[in-house]
Design a protein around this motif. Structure first.
Motif: not given
Ligand code: HEM
Length: 467
Positions: A80, A101, A272, A345, A424
């Motif tokens: 990551y 986290h 973001n 993981r 996410c």
């Molecule tokens: C089609 C739209 C989106 C898809 C498919 C998507 C998909 C994902 C995936 C697969 C992860 C990681 C899960 C993991 O590592 O196990 C993730 C994490 C994250 N995404 Fe998204 N995402 C999308 C849109 C967004 C948007 C719009 C934002 C911000 C507003 C965002 C912010 C984040 C953040 C900050 C993380 C890290 C969360 C954490 O580890 O607590 N994503 N996203």
């Protein structure tokens, strides 16, 4: 030895000895985005495949709650780190340990909730209207345009507006003024391949040129905007609705002064902008590629919007449960997934037993690529690679119960947004910003394809519909 510990897991011969196998395949998959890579691999080796000396990919959807569920709380793998710049270690996505986290997520999670999101809708409307105005001008001048690029501009502007109350200005200028589209493309290649060789990522980041903070003008714009906003931010009560994420972050400073430092707020906003625009841009590309090559789908969607008597820009409330629109977007979510990156993981002390009966010893990288469950033929049928919104809609003659069960199975075999505590955080925001803009522009325009689309190249002539 490591090799012997995983000798019971089948996989390509080269992958037993070196991570270069997955490095190469990951890079190639970004290039051939949207291809089903899991089908050929599982047909040859089964649902649990050794893809590196110490890495196992698991394709069985029943294993998702075991690997990602809150009961086991497995820590993230080092891969990551390739997703964040060298100097950033506290970005949510790259906090590897669960405890670390939670510490960083707790102060901000409310900002991404459905209830907080209600206050953001006027901001989304402003950016949707800006896109619609630009497209109207193009329709009037009868010039052809790449709708995929314009949606990518929207993806950046809307997430920037929701993050700190100001768009980046790509829609207004009609240009990629900060070179973000190019930067995002190269970062995707970098992260996909370097996440497979974390030692090389570490090494490269020690070299000065890779430690630069990226695009100077962009970084300057983002930091000066944040700084200005923080200086003039009114004091919000904790329960009071707030106009954007930055207002939530600033108000959390009082309760969590050690965590929510100005630097951490800048990291949250920056990540973001990247995380929140990249996946949506792939989703838009898939949607408009499909709609423009299938005029009958465009008609069906437009008919659904007309029947719902939508007023543009559409409200989230009005469109969130329109079945065909929902099907179109879910198909794009399912099919857009890029890369071979297993959401990795680390197996805990004592190892991990998978539902298939496979035992994975402690300290092994294990995970499912986020795109793979959506290509499961036993769940989605033999036409998994087809973009078919109808698969999410109740079929003629299908009972309510049968439909609910079928849909539930598809939802369970899905990792588009991840699963569990690390899923996410932006999913609600992604849904609102994507559904609203797709409904609005399909409601207002008809798209005529001018040449066969290629990735991120969907060239169309726009025709404004009669109100
Ligand atoms: C089609 C739209 C989106 C898809 C498919 C998507 C998909 C994902 C995936 C697969 C992860 C990681 C899960 C993991 O590592 O196990 C993730 C994490 C994250 N995404 Fe998204 N995402 C999308 C849109 C967004 C948007 C719009 C934002 C911000 C507003 C965002 C912010 C984040 C953040 C900050 C993380 C890290 C969360 C954490 O580890 O607590 N994503 N996203």
């Amino acid at each position: 030895s490591r090799k012997a510990r995983l000798s019971h897991i089948p996989g390509p011969l080269l992958a037993r000895y070196t991570d270069l196998w997955r490095f190469y395949h990951s890079w190639r998959l970004v290039k051939n985005e949207g291809k089903d890579f899991s089908g050929p691999l599982t047909r040859e080796y089964g649902d649990v495949v050794r893809i590196g000396p110490n890495t196992v990919a698991v394709f069985d959807p029943a294993a998702i709650p075991i690997i990602y569920g809150t009961a086991n709380r497995l820590e993230k793998g080092e891969g990551y780190m390739a997703f964040v710049p060298a100097t950033v270690t506290t970005s949510l996505i790259a906090c590897l340990a669960e405890e670390e986290h939670s510490k960083y997520k707790k102060p901000v999670s409310h900002a991404y909730s459905l209830s907080a999101q209600r206050a953001y809708e006027p901001n989304v409307d402003r950016v949707v209207t800006q896109l619609a105005t630009a497209l109207t001008q193009m329709a009037e001048s009868k010039e052809s345009t790449n709708i995929s690029t314009w949606c990518h501009y929207y993806a950046f502007d809307v997430i920037s507006e929701l993050t700190f109350g100001q768009p980046l200005g790509l829609l207004e200028t009609g240009k990629d003024i900060y070179g973000m589209l190019k930067l995002q493309k190269s970062s995707t290649y970098y992260a996909a391949s370097m996440s497979q060789l974390p030692w090389l990522d570490r090494l490269l980041k020690r070299i000065a040129i890779f430690r630069r903070k990226g695009n100077g003008r962009f970084v300057e714009f983002v930091s000066s905007t944040i700084h200005r906003r923080l200086q003039s931010m009114p004091k919000y009560q904790s329960e009071e609705p707030k106009p954007d994420l930055l207002a939530h972050f600033a108000s959390a400073q009082e309760r969590y002064p050690d965590v929510m430092t100005p630097r951490q707020i800048a990291i949250l906003c920056g990540s973001n902008l990247f995380a929140g625009s990249q996946s949506p841009s792939y989703v838009f590309d898939k949607i408009f590629n499909f709609l423009t090559t299938n005029p009958s789908a465009q008609k069906t969607l437009h008919a659904e919007l007309s029947k719902a008597q939508c007023i543009y820009p559409v409200s989230w409330q009005q469109i969130r449960s329109l079945p065909y629109l929902d099907g179109v977007i879910r198909e794009a979510y399912r099919l857009h997934n890029i890369g071979f990156f297993v959401l990795e993981r680390i197996t805990p002390i004592g190892g991990l037993e998978l539902p298939s009966g496979h035992y994975i010893p402690a300290g092994v990288r294990v995970g499912t690529p986020s795109g793979a469950p959506g290509f499961r033929q036993s769940v989605y049928g033999s036409d998994v690679t087809e973009f078919m919104p109808e698969r999410w809609v109740q079929r003629p003659g299908e009972s309510e119960d049968a439909y609910i069960n079928r849909k539930k199975r598809m939802e369970q075999s899905n990792l588009t947004f991840g699963y569990g505590s690390r899923a996410c955080i932006g999913k609600n925001i992604a849904n609102m910003t994507i559904y609203k803009v797709v409904a609005t522009i399909v409601g207002l325009f008809e798209f005529e394809l001018v040449r066969k689309p290629a990735p991120f190249q969907v060239n169309v002539k726009l025709h404004k519909r009669q109100p």
